[in-house]
Motif scaffolding. Structure first.
Motif, PDB file in Angstrom:
ATOM      1  N   THR A 111     -19.535  24.782  -0.976  1.00 25.98           N
ATOM      2  CA  THR A 111     -19.927  26.078  -0.430  1.00 25.98           C
ATOM      3  C   THR A 111     -21.434  26.074  -0.216  1.00 25.98           C
ATOM      4  O   THR A 111     -22.197  25.752  -1.139  1.00 25.98           O
ATOM      5  CB  THR A 111     -19.549  27.221  -1.394  1.00 25.98           C
ATOM      6  N   THR A 113     -25.050  27.938   0.668  1.00 26.23           N
ATOM      7  CA  THR A 113     -25.829  29.175   0.722  1.00 26.23           C
ATOM      8  C   THR A 113     -27.247  28.796   1.138  1.00 26.23           C
ATOM      9  O   THR A 113     -27.677  27.651   0.958  1.00 26.23           O
ATOM     10  CB  THR A 113     -25.867  29.884  -0.648  1.00 26.23           C
ATOM     11  N   LYS A 115     -31.519  30.319   1.737  1.00 30.58           N
ATOM     12  CA  LYS A 115     -32.506  31.363   1.471  1.00 30.58           C
ATOM     13  C   LYS A 115     -33.831  30.985   2.108  1.00 30.58           C
ATOM     14  O   LYS A 115     -34.249  29.830   2.047  1.00 30.58           O
ATOM     15  CB  LYS A 115     -32.682  31.556  -0.038  1.00 30.58           C
ATOM     16  N   GLU A 125     -28.512  32.940   7.597  1.00 34.70           N
ATOM     17  CA  GLU A 125     -27.151  33.241   7.168  1.00 34.70           C
ATOM     18  C   GLU A 125     -26.342  31.955   7.223  1.00 34.70           C
ATOM     19  O   GLU A 125     -26.638  31.047   8.016  1.00 34.70           O
ATOM     20  CB  GLU A 125     -26.492  34.297   8.070  1.00 34.70           C
ATOM     21  N   THR A 126     -25.303  31.866   6.393  1.00 32.99           N
ATOM     22  CA  THR A 126     -24.418  30.709   6.420  1.00 32.99           C
ATOM     23  C   THR A 126     -23.001  31.154   6.740  1.00 32.99           C
ATOM     24  O   THR A 126     -22.561  32.233   6.342  1.00 32.99           O
ATOM     25  CB  THR A 126     -24.417  29.964   5.071  1.00 32.99           C
ATOM     26  N   SER A 127     -22.291  30.295   7.465  1.00 34.68           N
ATOM     27  CA  SER A 127     -20.880  30.499   7.754  1.00 34.68           C
ATOM     28  C   SER A 127     -20.222  29.124   7.732  1.00 34.68           C
ATOM     29  O   SER A 127     -20.404  28.337   8.664  1.00 34.68           O
ATOM     30  CB  SER A 127     -20.683  31.166   9.118  1.00 34.68           C
ATOM     31  N   VAL A 145     -31.377  25.217   1.394  1.00 33.57           N
ATOM     32  CA  VAL A 145     -29.917  25.255   1.487  1.00 33.57           C
ATOM     33  C   VAL A 145     -29.342  24.637   0.224  1.00 33.57           C
ATOM     34  O   VAL A 145     -29.747  23.541  -0.188  1.00 33.57           O
ATOM     35  CB  VAL A 145     -29.411  24.489   2.720  1.00 33.57           C
ATOM     36  N   THR A 146     -28.412  25.334  -0.413  1.00 32.12           N
ATOM     37  CA  THR A 146     -27.785  24.873  -1.644  1.00 32.12           C
ATOM     38  C   THR A 146     -26.303  24.641  -1.425  1.00 32.12           C
ATOM     39  O   THR A 146     -25.613  25.509  -0.875  1.00 32.12           O
ATOM     40  CB  THR A 146     -27.988  25.885  -2.783  1.00 32.12           C
ATOM     41  N   THR A 148     -22.733  23.922  -3.356  1.00 29.99           N
ATOM     42  CA  THR A 148     -22.137  24.114  -4.677  1.00 29.99           C
ATOM     43  C   THR A 148     -20.666  23.711  -4.645  1.00 29.99           C
ATOM     44  O   THR A 148     -19.939  24.088  -3.724  1.00 29.99           O
ATOM     45  CB  THR A 148     -22.254  25.582  -5.113  1.00 29.99           C
ATOM     46  N   SER A 154     -24.405  21.903  -8.295  1.00 29.97           N
ATOM     47  CA  SER A 154     -25.018  22.083  -6.983  1.00 29.97           C
ATOM     48  C   SER A 154     -26.210  21.157  -6.778  1.00 29.97           C
ATOM     49  O   SER A 154     -26.722  20.539  -7.713  1.00 29.97           O
ATOM     50  CB  SER A 154     -25.467  23.536  -6.802  1.00 29.97           C
ATOM     51  N   SER A 156     -29.737  20.933  -3.695  1.00 33.54           N
ATOM     52  CA  SER A 156     -30.409  21.690  -2.634  1.00 33.54           C
ATOM     53  C   SER A 156     -31.246  20.784  -1.751  1.00 33.54           C
ATOM     54  O   SER A 156     -31.708  19.723  -2.188  1.00 33.54           O
ATOM     55  CB  SER A 156     -31.303  22.782  -3.234  1.00 33.54           C
TER      56      SER A 156
END
Length: 204
Positions: A111, A113, A115, A125-127, A145-146, A148, A154, A156
């Motif tokens: 996944t 995410t 920031k 934003e992530t999708s 970007v991380t 997980t 996780s 980054s």
């Protein structure tokens, strides 16, 4: 799952499964047993043994022993560097495909995410494996970007994003500059650049 059958097809057979480890929880329904291996949180690692025993209506038994090993969960890793991005706000948002930016040694689904270091310069934003960047004002900021995995481990990666509006000509950011200065011209142009200190002395 483990299944037991009576070769004579007689009813009245009982089925029992015992585990040598508390995190392996057998569940028996009829002549089928399901064993959930591990605790689902990645805390248990090591070898385990389960014993399945079937007993027919005359008290005859048959047992089978199964051994297995729960391997340690491993954290995801960066697979390739994420290239710095340039945002021309007159051309809208930019999407970056990061499907090859991370890898998981256990082949788990990751996944993502993201920031922004300075959310006033650019939003992110992530999708799925896609990152969408939107420039908000002139400047440069870091995007982290991380990735997980399902058990919370996780890693980054960080890249830089420059946000500019070139509709009014060349852009210098940040202004005043402290460490790094970015000049965006919008097109190839020969220019003369003079840099002054805060005391208004010519630096270069």
């Amino acid at each position: 799952s483990i299944k037991a059958e009576d070769p004579e097809g007689k009813p009245g057979m009982s089925f029992e499964v015992k585990s040598g480890n508390a995190v392996s929880t057998p569940s028996v329904s009829g002549n089928t047993a399901t064993v959930n291996i591990g605790d689902g949180k990645g805390k248990f690692v090591g070898a385990c043994t389960i014993v399945a025993t079937a007993t027919d209506w005359l008290g005859e038994t048959s047992s089978k022993t199964f051994t297995y090993t729960v391997l340690a969960n491993r954290a995801p890793l960066p697979a390739s560097a994420i290239e710095d991005a340039y945002l021309d706000r007159t051309k809208g948002d930019v999407e970056i495909d990061l499907s090859s930016a991370f890898k998981d040694p256990d082949l788990e689904t990751l996944t993502l995410t993201a920031k922004a270091g300075d959310g006033s310069i650019a939003s992110v934003e992530t999708s799925g494996s896609t990152v969408r960047l939107k420039g908000l004002k002139n400047g440069v900021t870091d995007i982290t970007v991380t990735a997980t995995d399902g058990l919370g481990l996780s890693c980054s990666s960080t890249f830089k994003v420059g946000s500019f509006d070139l509709s009014g000509g060349p852009v210098i950011a940040p202004n005043p500059v402290r460490d790094n200065m970015t000049i965006r011209l919008g097109e190839k142009t020969d220019v003369n650049v003079k840099i002054y200190s805060e005391s208004n002395k010519l630096v270069k």
